[in-house]
Design an enzyme around this catalytic site. Structure first.
Site, short mmCIF file in Angstrom:
data_model
loop_
_atom_site.label_atom_id
_atom_site.label_comp_id
_atom_site.label_asym_id
_atom_site.label_seq_id
_atom_site.Cartn_x
_atom_site.Cartn_y
_atom_site.Cartn_z
N ASP A 11 0.87 -1.18 0.00
CA ASP A 11 0.00 0.00 0.00
C ASP A 11 0.90 1.22 0.00
O ASP A 11 1.63 1.47 0.96
CB ASP A 11 -0.91 -0.01 1.24
CG ASP A 11 -2.09 0.95 1.09
OD1 ASP A 11 -2.10 1.74 0.13
OD2 ASP A 11 -2.99 0.90 1.94
N ASP A 105 -2.64 2.24 -6.21
CA ASP A 105 -1.57 2.28 -5.21
C ASP A 105 -1.58 1.08 -4.27
O ASP A 105 -0.94 1.11 -3.22
CB ASP A 105 -1.70 3.56 -4.37
CG ASP A 105 -3.03 3.63 -3.62
OD1 ASP A 105 -4.00 2.99 -4.07
OD2 ASP A 105 -3.09 4.34 -2.60
N GLU A 106 -2.26 0.00 -4.65
CA GLU A 106 -2.43 -1.11 -3.71
C GLU A 106 -2.52 -2.42 -4.48
O GLU A 106 -3.19 -2.50 -5.50
CB GLU A 106 -3.71 -0.86 -2.91
CG GLU A 106 -3.97 -1.81 -1.78
CD GLU A 106 -5.26 -1.45 -1.06
OE1 GLU A 106 -5.58 -2.18 -0.10
OE2 GLU A 106 -5.95 -0.48 -1.44
#
Length: 465
Positions: A11, A105-106
């Site tokens: 993350d 983003d993960e």
């Protein structure tokens, strides 16, 4: 559940805000809020400096401004965020063929599938190398969680924030989870959390102690069984490399309710073009066109039309959206419009009639704009953002130039920079680039011919970055 912590969850830390701080040297270490800037805007991401003031994602921007009046409020730049995301996802794919992106983003990674790790020591070393590689490639930081299941890996990465790594050894799950709030578990939202609180259950340990039968009685069989398993740390979901998209959509919230029917039709056409841009970028076509209208009184209407076959033709989507709009009463005003496509396919059955008509009329479709939303869903990190639209000042009038705070510009004399703000016929620009010292600020007229919009510069690898 695995016997080794070989499922990794990455993350990125305050991703959008961190990208802005990396690309704008004058903002490093300062409160940065990315999201919609108008009175109905919503925060997409806040930097850790801004979070100290109580600002968080999904919060109305107006509330964030009251909490953090001196923060830098910027529009999202999704083109740059996607470029940085691709660099990071590329590093993950070097570790394993099983990478499951959840958003820009993960992502989850199955380290065993790629031979990157088979035990705790190997998983930790791989996680540390990944974090170092992300920093070297992008200048950003990410937090890593390692565990024997996806649920625990995600919880671990959250506990590791910011810029950390946490490994949960198999066998220690219940001890780790027990003191955590029930809202830590996926699927436990405000309503379920409040329901459990009224029953005296506030921690995961208390949830486990309640037992499966009691939880089923309280919240129903499907949810109760799932809650009990999660409270015990049980999760056998595999990492899935490909997740099929079910729909593509874009939407805009407007600072002021729209009443002019001509303007509303224009906005729907603009949204249709943006939606097709996303559709084509994903390699899909779609059969059902969906129009979303939120009116002045917050009532939300959706209308849909199913075509004879899937299409990615902007003219076809525009025409269908326009037909749907004709059936919606917008007399009282419109605060939000959205256009989406569902029934996705990976091939296109062209609408020959529409193409022939467009060719006969000399129609040229507008170049699709990039989406204003996160690629993972309808909106980034919790809510829709309003996107600046070109103002229509009247029939035949030239569009007014809008310089949104945070957008990239290039000046013929001073080079690349970004907009700090605009108003009263002027725009203020700070001239700096990634890796440079904080730059100087200059002010220009809105229509200065030497000032033009530009593409973002890469975070690393150019001009001293």
């Amino acid at each position: 559940m695995r016997s080794a912590p070989t499922i990794l969850h990455l993350d990125m830390d305050a991703f959008y805000a961190s990208v802005e701080q990396a690309s704008k040297p004058s903002l490093r270490g300062k409160a940065v809020i990315v999201g919609g800037l108008g009175p109905r805007g919503v925060v997409a991401t806040a930097s850790y400096e801004a979070r100290r003031f109580g600002v968080h994602s999904a919060m109305p921007t107006a509330q964030a401004r009251r909490l953090c009046p001196n923060g830098a409020y910027l529009i999202p730049r999704f083109t740059l965020y996607r470029e940085v995301s691709e660099l990071v996802m590329g590093l993950l794919r070097e570790l394993s063929p099983l990478v499951e992106p959840l958003s820009l983003d993960e992502a989850f990674v199955d380290l065993e599938a790629g031979g990157a790790a088979f035990d705790a020591a190997g998983a930790r070393a791989t996680g540390e190398r990944l974090r170092a590689g992300i920093t070297a490639l992008t200048g950003l930081s990410g937090s890593v969680g390692l565990a024997g299941s996806k649920m625990l890996a995600k919880i671990a990465s959250e506990e590791a924030k910011p810029d950390g790594l946490l490994l949960i050894e198999p066998g220690t799950e219940r001890e780790l989870l027990a003191p955590m709030p029930v809202r830590t578990l996926p699927g436990v939202g405000p309503a379920t959390g409040e329901h459990l609180r009224r029953a005296g259950i506030t921690t995961v340990g208390e949830l486990a102690e309640a037992g499966e039968d009691e939880l089923v009685r309280m919240v129903g069989r499907a949810h109760g069984v799932g809650l009990y398993r999660m409270a015990l740390g049980l999760d056998d979901r595999p990492v899935v490399a490909e997740r099929d998209a079910k729909s593509v959509s874009v939407e805009d919230t407007f600072d002021v309710d729209l009443h002019d029917r001509v303007r509303i039709r224009y906005e729907v056409q603009r949204l249709a073009d943006r939606c097709v841009g996303r559709l084509r970028a994903s390699g899909h076509s779609g059969r059902t066109i969906v129009l979303k209208v939120r009116r002045y009184d917050f009532s939300t209407l959706t209308r849909s039309e199913t075509l004879r076959g899937p299409t990615d033709d902007p003219a076809v989507v525009r025409e269908a959206a326009a037909r749907l709009l004709e059936g919606v009463d917008t007399t009282g005003g419109v605060r939000l419009l959205g256009v989406g496509v569902t029934g996705l396919a990976d091939y296109t059955q062209e609408d020959l009639f529409a193409q022939a008509r467009a060719a006969a009329e000399g129609e040229v479709a507008a170049e699709p704009q990039g989406p204003e939303e996160d690629a993972a869903g309808a909106a980034p990190e919790g809510g829709p953002l309003e996107a600046p639209a070109a103002a229509l000042e009247g029939p035949g009038a030239a569009p007014v130039r809008h310089w949104a705070a945070g957008s990239d510009v290039h000046h013929a004399v001073y080079g690349p920079g970004w907009v700090q703000g605009s108003g009263v016929g002027r725009v203020t620009v700070r001239f700096e680039r990634p890796g440079s010292p904080p730059g100087r600020v200059r002010t220009f007229l809105l229509d200065d011919p030497e000032l033009e919009p530009s593409d973002p510069l890469p975070l690393v690898g150019r001009d001293g970055a």
